[in-house]
Design an enzyme around this catalytic site. Structure first.
Site, PDB file in Angstrom:
ATOM      1  N   ASP A   1       0.834  -1.196   0.000  1.00  0.00           N
ATOM      2  CA  ASP A   1       0.000   0.000   0.000  1.00  0.00           C
ATOM      3  C   ASP A   1       0.870   1.247   0.000  1.00  0.00           C
ATOM      4  O   ASP A   1       2.091   1.180   0.166  1.00  0.00           O
ATOM      5  CB  ASP A   1      -1.020  -0.011   1.134  1.00  0.00           C
ATOM      6  CG  ASP A   1      -0.418   0.271   2.504  1.00  0.00           C
ATOM      7  OD1 ASP A   1       0.814   0.448   2.592  1.00  0.00           O
ATOM      8  OD2 ASP A   1      -1.177   0.321   3.473  1.00  0.00           O
TER       9      ASP A   1
ATOM     10  N   ASN B   1      -3.786  12.745   1.060  1.00  0.00           N
ATOM     11  CA  ASN B   1      -5.178  13.173   0.872  1.00  0.00           C
ATOM     12  C   ASN B   1      -5.471  14.469   1.627  1.00  0.00           C
ATOM     13  O   ASN B   1      -6.102  15.387   1.085  1.00  0.00           O
ATOM     14  CB  ASN B   1      -6.138  12.083   1.340  1.00  0.00           C
ATOM     15  CG  ASN B   1      -6.535  11.133   0.218  1.00  0.00           C
ATOM     16  OD1 ASN B   1      -6.428  11.473  -0.954  1.00  0.00           O
ATOM     17  ND2 ASN B   1      -6.973   9.946   0.589  1.00  0.00           N
TER      18      ASN B   1
ATOM     19  N   ASP C   1      -6.376  10.365  -5.749  1.00  0.00           N
ATOM     20  CA  ASP C   1      -6.774   9.474  -6.844  1.00  0.00           C
ATOM     21  C   ASP C   1      -5.691   9.396  -7.908  1.00  0.00           C
ATOM     22  O   ASP C   1      -5.439   8.325  -8.487  1.00  0.00           O
ATOM     23  CB  ASP C   1      -8.080   9.965  -7.466  1.00  0.00           C
ATOM     24  CG  ASP C   1      -9.286   9.738  -6.560  1.00  0.00           C
ATOM     25  OD1 ASP C   1      -9.153   8.967  -5.589  1.00  0.00           O
ATOM     26  OD2 ASP C   1     -10.354  10.329  -6.839  1.00  0.00           O
TER      27      ASP C   1
ATOM     28  N   GLU D   1      -5.962   2.230  -0.696  1.00  0.00           N
ATOM     29  CA  GLU D   1      -4.618   2.412  -1.272  1.00  0.00           C
ATOM     30  C   GLU D   1      -3.838   1.098  -1.311  1.00  0.00           C
ATOM     31  O   GLU D   1      -2.625   1.094  -1.527  1.00  0.00           O
ATOM     32  CB  GLU D   1      -3.833   3.460  -0.478  1.00  0.00           C
ATOM     33  CG  GLU D   1      -3.400   3.045   0.921  1.00  0.00           C
ATOM     34  CD  GLU D   1      -4.456   3.317   1.988  1.00  0.00           C
ATOM     35  OE1 GLU D   1      -4.093   3.431   3.168  1.00  0.00           O
ATOM     36  OE2 GLU D   1      -5.653   3.415   1.625  1.00  0.00           O
TER      37      GLU D   1
END
Length: 578
Positions: free
Chosen positions: A457, A465, A474, A500
């Site tokens: 991840d 974010n 994204d 993620e």
């Protein structure tokens, strides 16, 4: 789209023009054939087999029914009119007619001939054969009498007679509230049999095509449960029954004892055929969705017409029911073309086949209707033009339905594919991963092959974010997906596991090769990062690698082990492989 529409309507116009030219040519041939006999000459017994309308003299009854003696007297006084075409056609709802045919046999021997009135819906055909002014045979045919009473088992009205030397006279009185079209065939029994064989093959071909399409579309309805397929099946069934009714096949096969059925089934089935055609057309053209008001008004009109036809049946107004039924076929044919034209802008690909099919049916039914009503001369092709037009129609509509089925299947396959993919990255989702991974696992266990998994991840993804926004988050996920797709090998299975997190399944791969690939992936992600005109920043991933073993022998166990190692990599400082 405009160029496509132009060429499509150009093709429709050309087909329409071609079919109209064919109908005019047929009509002109019919007129040319009509001038082949002397108006006063009798019919020679040795004449080649065929239609003998130009040898028939005709008288219409006026206020009262004429007896045979009165008809003979009128013929001797020259009140009959010699017909000038091979086939007699008087229109619908006309007065009864008297026909006279003088048949000359120059031989000293009697000669047998068969006469067939090729119309299956005459109520009455009273036939009197005279020789030397004496009645030597009389027959009472027509569908006002049960089929079993006919001397010859034939769907039309047929009889044989041995004609003596000299002149024999046939007086025939015909009566029907239906269209009075009288193709009168005269020839040997062998000639009649050849004609019947040809008709049997042609009708067999027609019914075979339509029945095959009916069964095919019924199977599609069973599979898809879409109403358009069901009503197409009903439409085809109504056509077969209608055709069998007005050609006489149904009276012969299905209700030979029922005179009432025979007299009323033609208008009833024609009405049902017209109604089923418009309902199918509306379902095919999605009229219920695109033009709901027109759909509801038309369905209400259909119900009203069926009630009106039922009332006319109870009143015994047979001629009027036939006129309404034939008018319905014509009107609905025009109306469906209009609906197809206004639907063209919404679904041009589906409407294309439908529009051409509807135009061929309209032209065919128009030619047949004009033949029945006596507007144009009777000819075999003009009389059966509706069958030709509808044969083209049902084939094109079946192609159109097959095209709809193909598009539906494509949409279904696309939907199924999309349901297995992550919409943001285009990678497999977790559901698709398990579908693909299970067979690979079973193969590895069966043949004792190695298999590994990488799970990883994005490090500090929540910070990304929070700092840059979810849109940039994204973009980070998409960058990771793109790099993963480039790094993985052909047989590897890459998946967005959720959020993620990502998973790569590595068939035929041991732990060392799996770690090497994981390290390569880590370095590529670290070096590339996010690069855009407005923002550039690096990011890293932490990866865990696990190999299948005797203890780790399921996908769940393999993922769980790799997941523990990924968290170990994070605890060790992130941006590494464990």
């Amino acid at each position: 789209m405009l160029i496509l529409s132009y060429h499509f309507f150009k093709a429709v116009y050309f087909i329409s023009f071609l079919l109209l030219c064919m109908s005019l040519l047929i009509s002109s041939v019919s007129r040319a054939d009509a001038s082949s006999s002397d108006a006063s000459s009798p019919l020679s017994i040795s004449k080649s087999a065929g239609m003998i309308g130009e040898y028939i003299s005709v008288l219409s009854e006026t206020d009262q029914k004429l007896s045979l003696e009165q008809a003979k007297q009128a013929y001797q006084q020259g009140e009959f009119v010699r017909w000038d075409r091979p086939v007699l056609s008087f229109g619908i709802g006309v007065a009864p007619k008297w026909l006279v045919i003088d048949i000359e046999n120059l031989s000293v021997n009697t000669i047998s001939r068969r006469l067939i009135i090729e119309n299956s819906w005459l109520d009455k055909a009273d036939i009197y054969i005279l020789h030397n002014e004496q009645i030597i045979k009389q027959l009472h045919l027509g569908d006002a009498y049960p089929f079993v009473e006919r001397s010859i088992e034939h769907r039309f009205f047929a009889f044989d007679h041995d004609y003596a030397q000299g002149i024999s006279q046939l007086f025939i009185r015909v009566e029907t509230p239906d269209p009075m079209v009288l193709p009168v065939f005269f020839g040997t029994v062998e000639d009649s049999a050849k004609r019947d064989v040809f008709n049997s093959y042609s009708y067999g071909l027609l019914y075979g095509i339509v029945t095959a399409l009916l069964l095919y579309n019924f199977i599609l309805f069973i599979q898809l449960r879409l109403r358009r397929y069901l009503f197409y099946v009903i439409y085809l069934a109504m056509f077969i029954l209608t055709n069998q009714s007005y050609t006489g096949h149904a009276f012969y096969l299905f209700w030979p004892e029922s005179v009432l059925w025979q007299q009323w089934m033609n208008p009833f089935l024609i009405t049902m055929y017209a109604c089923s055609s418009i309902v199918f057309a509306f379902l095919f053209l999605h009229t219920e969705r695109l033009f709901p008001r027109i759909f509801k008004i038309t369905l209400s009109a259909i119900v009203g017409l069926l009630i009106a036809q039922l009332i006319l049946f109870m009143m015994g107004a047979q001629s009027l029911t036939v006129v309404i039924a034939i008018a319905l076929v014509m009107f609905f044919a025009l109306f469906t073309i209009f609906m197809a034209l206004i639907t063209w802008q919404y679904i041009p690909q589906e409407v294309s086949y439908f529009l051409i099919a509807s135009i061929t049916t309209l032209i065919g039914s128009s030619i047949s209707a004009m033949t029945v009503f006596g507007v144009i001369p009777y000819y075999e092709l003009t009389y059966r033009a509706i069958e030709i037009g509808l044969s083209i129609d049902v084939i094109l509509l079946s192609i159109a339905l097959a095209e709809q089925f193909r598009l539906l299947q494509n949409e279904k396959q696309i939907a199924e594919k999309l349901a297995r993919l992550d919409p943001l990255t285009g990678l497999f989702n977790r559901r698709a991963f398990y579908e693909v991974a299970e067979p690979i696992l079973h193969n590895a266990l069966r043949y004792d092959h190695s298999m590994s998994v990488i799970i990883f991840d994005i490090d500090k993804f929540k910070v990304i974010n929070d700092q840059y926004g979810h849109n940039i988050g994204d973009e980070v996920i998409k960058v990771v997906a793109e790099i993963t797709q480039k790094i993985k090998r052909k047989g590897d299975v890459s998946t967005r596991w959720g959020g993620e997190e990502f998973v790569i399944l590595l068939p035929e791969t041991g732990i060392e090769r799996a770690r090497a690939l994981a390290e390569r992936l880590r370095k590529n992600i670290e070096s590339i990062g996010v690069k855009s005109p407005h923002l550039t920043f690096p990011f890293t991933v932490s990866l865990g690698v696990a190999q299948m073993s005797e203890e780790v022998n399921s996908i769940e166990k393999l993922i769980k082990l790799a997941d523990r190692r990924m968290y170990q990599a994070k605890e060790n400082g992130r941006n590494q492989v464990c």
